[in-house]
Scaffold this motif. Structure first.
Motif, PDB file in Angstrom:
ATOM      1  N   ASN A  92       0.820  -1.216   0.000  1.00  0.00           N
ATOM      2  CA  ASN A  92       0.000   0.000   0.000  1.00  0.00           C
ATOM      3  C   ASN A  92       0.852   1.265   0.000  1.00  0.00           C
ATOM      4  O   ASN A  92       0.430   2.291  -0.532  1.00  0.00           O
ATOM      5  N   SER A  93       2.026   1.206   0.595  1.00  0.00           N
ATOM      6  CA  SER A  93       2.882   2.393   0.669  1.00  0.00           C
ATOM      7  C   SER A  93       3.351   2.835  -0.713  1.00  0.00           C
ATOM      8  O   SER A  93       3.300   4.015  -1.062  1.00  0.00           O
ATOM      9  N   SER A  94       3.803   1.879  -1.524  1.00  0.00           N
ATOM     10  CA  SER A  94       4.264   2.202  -2.874  1.00  0.00           C
ATOM     11  C   SER A  94       3.160   2.067  -3.911  1.00  0.00           C
ATOM     12  O   SER A  94       3.372   2.353  -5.087  1.00  0.00           O
ATOM     13  N   ARG A  95       1.995   1.604  -3.450  1.00  0.00           N
ATOM     14  CA  ARG A  95       0.846   1.379  -4.342  1.00  0.00           C
ATOM     15  C   ARG A  95       1.230   0.465  -5.499  1.00  0.00           C
ATOM     16  O   ARG A  95       1.032   0.766  -6.667  1.00  0.00           O
ATOM     17  N   THR A  96       1.805  -0.657  -5.133  1.00  0.00           N
ATOM     18  CA  THR A  96       2.198  -1.658  -6.121  1.00  0.00           C
ATOM     19  C   THR A  96       1.663  -3.023  -5.715  1.00  0.00           C
ATOM     20  O   THR A  96       1.384  -3.272  -4.533  1.00  0.00           O
ATOM     21  N   LEU A  97       1.518  -3.885  -6.682  1.00  0.00           N
ATOM     22  CA  LEU A  97       1.166  -5.266  -6.401  1.00  0.00           C
ATOM     23  C   LEU A  97       1.940  -6.176  -7.337  1.00  0.00           C
ATOM     24  O   LEU A  97       2.278  -5.794  -8.465  1.00  0.00           O
ATOM     25  N   ARG A  98       2.258  -7.353  -6.831  1.00  0.00           N
ATOM     26  CA  ARG A  98       2.958  -8.348  -7.642  1.00  0.00           C
ATOM     27  C   ARG A  98       1.962  -9.421  -8.013  1.00  0.00           C
ATOM     28  O   ARG A  98       1.309 -10.021  -7.141  1.00  0.00           O
ATOM     29  N   VAL A  99       1.807  -9.644  -9.300  1.00  0.00           N
ATOM     30  CA  VAL A  99       0.812 -10.591  -9.785  1.00  0.00           C
ATOM     31  C   VAL A  99       1.458 -11.571 -10.757  1.00  0.00           C
ATOM     32  O   VAL A  99       2.533 -11.314 -11.305  1.00  0.00           O
ATOM     33  N   GLY A 213       5.884 -13.990 -10.916  1.00  0.00           N
ATOM     34  CA  GLY A 213       5.033 -12.856 -11.244  1.00  0.00           C
ATOM     35  C   GLY A 213       5.806 -11.635 -11.725  1.00  0.00           C
ATOM     36  O   GLY A 213       6.984 -11.693 -12.065  1.00  0.00           O
ATOM     37  N   PHE A 214       5.108 -10.489 -11.717  1.00  0.00           N
ATOM     38  CA  PHE A 214       5.700  -9.213 -12.128  1.00  0.00           C
ATOM     39  C   PHE A 214       5.002  -8.100 -11.368  1.00  0.00           C
ATOM     40  O   PHE A 214       3.960  -8.308 -10.737  1.00  0.00           O
ATOM     41  N   MET A 215       5.583  -6.905 -11.403  1.00  0.00           N
ATOM     42  CA  MET A 215       5.091  -5.798 -10.600  1.00  0.00           C
ATOM     43  C   MET A 215       4.213  -4.853 -11.427  1.00  0.00           C
ATOM     44  O   MET A 215       4.504  -4.571 -12.584  1.00  0.00           O
ATOM     45  N   LEU A 216       3.145  -4.374 -10.790  1.00  0.00           N
ATOM     46  CA  LEU A 216       2.292  -3.341 -11.369  1.00  0.00           C
ATOM     47  C   LEU A 216       2.119  -2.220 -10.356  1.00  0.00           C
ATOM     48  O   LEU A 216       2.045  -2.471  -9.145  1.00  0.00           O
ATOM     49  N   GLU A 217       2.067  -1.013 -10.842  1.00  0.00           N
ATOM     50  CA  GLU A 217       1.755   0.140 -10.004  1.00  0.00           C
ATOM     51  C   GLU A 217       0.333   0.575 -10.329  1.00  0.00           C
ATOM     52  O   GLU A 217      -0.052   0.614 -11.493  1.00  0.00           O
ATOM     53  N   TRP A 218      -0.457   0.862  -9.293  1.00  0.00           N
ATOM     54  CA  TRP A 218      -1.848   1.241  -9.552  1.00  0.00           C
ATOM     55  C   TRP A 218      -2.083   2.734  -9.322  1.00  0.00           C
ATOM     56  O   TRP A 218      -1.394   3.384  -8.558  1.00  0.00           O
ATOM     57  N   ASP A 219      -3.080   3.236 -10.052  1.00  0.00           N
ATOM     58  CA  ASP A 219      -3.547   4.602  -9.864  1.00  0.00           C
ATOM     59  C   ASP A 219      -5.060   4.560  -9.744  1.00  0.00           C
ATOM     60  O   ASP A 219      -5.784   4.541 -10.742  1.00  0.00           O
ATOM     61  N   ALA A 220      -5.533   4.487  -8.513  1.00  0.00           N
ATOM     62  CA  ALA A 220      -6.964   4.459  -8.229  1.00  0.00           C
ATOM     63  C   ALA A 220      -7.353   5.807  -7.624  1.00  0.00           C
ATOM     64  O   ALA A 220      -7.654   5.904  -6.439  1.00  0.00           O
ATOM     65  N   ASN A 221      -7.300   6.853  -8.468  1.00  0.00           N
ATOM     66  CA  ASN A 221      -7.537   8.221  -7.990  1.00  0.00           C
ATOM     67  C   ASN A 221      -6.568   8.562  -6.853  1.00  0.00           C
ATOM     68  O   ASN A 221      -6.978   9.064  -5.800  1.00  0.00           O
ATOM     69  N   ASN A 222      -5.287   8.311  -7.070  1.00  0.00           N
ATOM     70  CA  ASN A 222      -4.289   8.456  -6.017  1.00  0.00           C
ATOM     71  C   ASN A 222      -4.243   9.859  -5.420  1.00  0.00           C
ATOM     72  O   ASN A 222      -4.164  10.019  -4.200  1.00  0.00           O
ATOM     73  N   SER A 223      -4.285  10.889  -6.264  1.00  0.00           N
ATOM     74  CA  SER A 223      -4.192  12.255  -5.746  1.00  0.00           C
ATOM     75  C   SER A 223      -5.401  12.607  -4.893  1.00  0.00           C
ATOM     76  O   SER A 223      -5.266  13.242  -3.843  1.00  0.00           O
ATOM     77  N   ARG A 224      -6.586  12.206  -5.326  1.00  0.00           N
ATOM     78  CA  ARG A 224      -7.797  12.480  -4.544  1.00  0.00           C
ATOM     79  C   ARG A 224      -7.797  11.669  -3.248  1.00  0.00           C
ATOM     80  O   ARG A 224      -8.276  12.140  -2.210  1.00  0.00           O
TER      81      ARG A 224
END
Length: 278
Positions: A92-99, A213-224
């Protein structure tokens, strides 16, 4: 108590009851949203999860509509653009997930040969950590097995009857227009971590890389979401419109939290009436 006070007290109770009944339902519901989403949750092997993720046992307004997790198996699953992925890690800190692609776990011959797809509006590859492993399918009879050049032959079956020749490719040598020797009918790019990219084109090395797996960074309205968190709220979504919402102790708002308490008005009225009676 003086008899003449009874009509006044009765009037006060009637007014107070009406004020509490007509307190907007949405305000009470918003507060319930905050209380419901406040505690983190666990999903199979992953713990202490929060927005943007949610599950079938957690209201969708606690997360982002596209981040539902399936916790029914040992490893959580997420669906991205109709493709299922096993979620191996969430930060959650880096807003990443490994899938890892679920259809390729422990094997190199999936039921359907399709390239990896993600929703570019929500996810992005971490280019410094991910790379592609290319698998070529339905190729002509081998000229030779070329492990020293990064190619290794394997066979796949279609409907348990037709067997065709395939290759792992760890190098772009002899690749024409993305196709090994320009003659294979299918090729699939499977992202893997650069740190575990196989150095030898053996079955075990390829499987280990894919399963990592591999890493993805998410943007779920991060600034808001950052604005909401700084205001003391919880990030979520509107259960009706599925748009971003900030759940606060005193209501749900489009961004941030209101400094005005949404529940104080009936009690303020009660205070005034009580003061009048005294």
């Amino acid at each position: 108590m003086h008899p003449h006070l009874f009509p006044t007290i009765t009037l006060f109770l009637i007014i107070l009851t009406i004020a509490l009944i007509h307190c907007p339902k949405s305000l009470r519901a918003d507060n319930e949203n905050y209380l419901t989403c406040e505690a983190p949750f666990n999903c199979s092997s992953l713990v202490n999860l929060s927005y943007p993720f949610w599950t079938s046992n957690r209201p969708n307004y606690c997360g982002h509509p596209s981040f539902q997790l399936d916790c029914s198996s040992k490893v959580p699953q997420i669906n991205i653009t109709t493709m299922n992925y096993s979620v191996l890690e969430i930060n959650n800190s880096s807003r990443t997930l490994r899938v890892a692609r679920t259809d390729y776990l422990g094997k190199t011959c999936p039921a359907a040969l399709v390239n990896t797809t993600i929703d570019n509006n929500l996810f992005s590859y971490i280019t410094s950590g991910d790379t592609n492993l290319t698998l070529y399918y339905d190729c002509p009879p081998p000229l030779a097995t070329l492990p020293n050049l990064g190619f290794y032959q394997f066979n796949c079956s279609i409907n348990s009857s037709t067997t065709f020749i395939s290759y792992y490719a760890l190098t772009s040598t002899f690749v024409s227009n993305g196709n090994l020797f320009g003659a294979c009918n299918y090729w699939v790019n499977v992202p893997v971590l650069q740190s575990v990219f196989p150095t030898t084109a053996t079955y075990d090395a390829v499987i280990a890389a894919i399963d990592s797996g591999f890493m993805l960074e998410w943007d779920a309205n991060n600034s808001r979401c950052d604005t909401c968190l700084k205001a003391g709220g919880l990030c979520g979504s509107d259960p009706t419109t599925s748009t971003f919402a900030c759940h606060c102790t005193n209501g749900t708002f489009a961004s941030g939290c209101s400094t005005e308490s949404t529940s104080k008005h009936p009690f303020l009225l009660s205070y005034i009436l009580i003061s009048f009676l005294i």
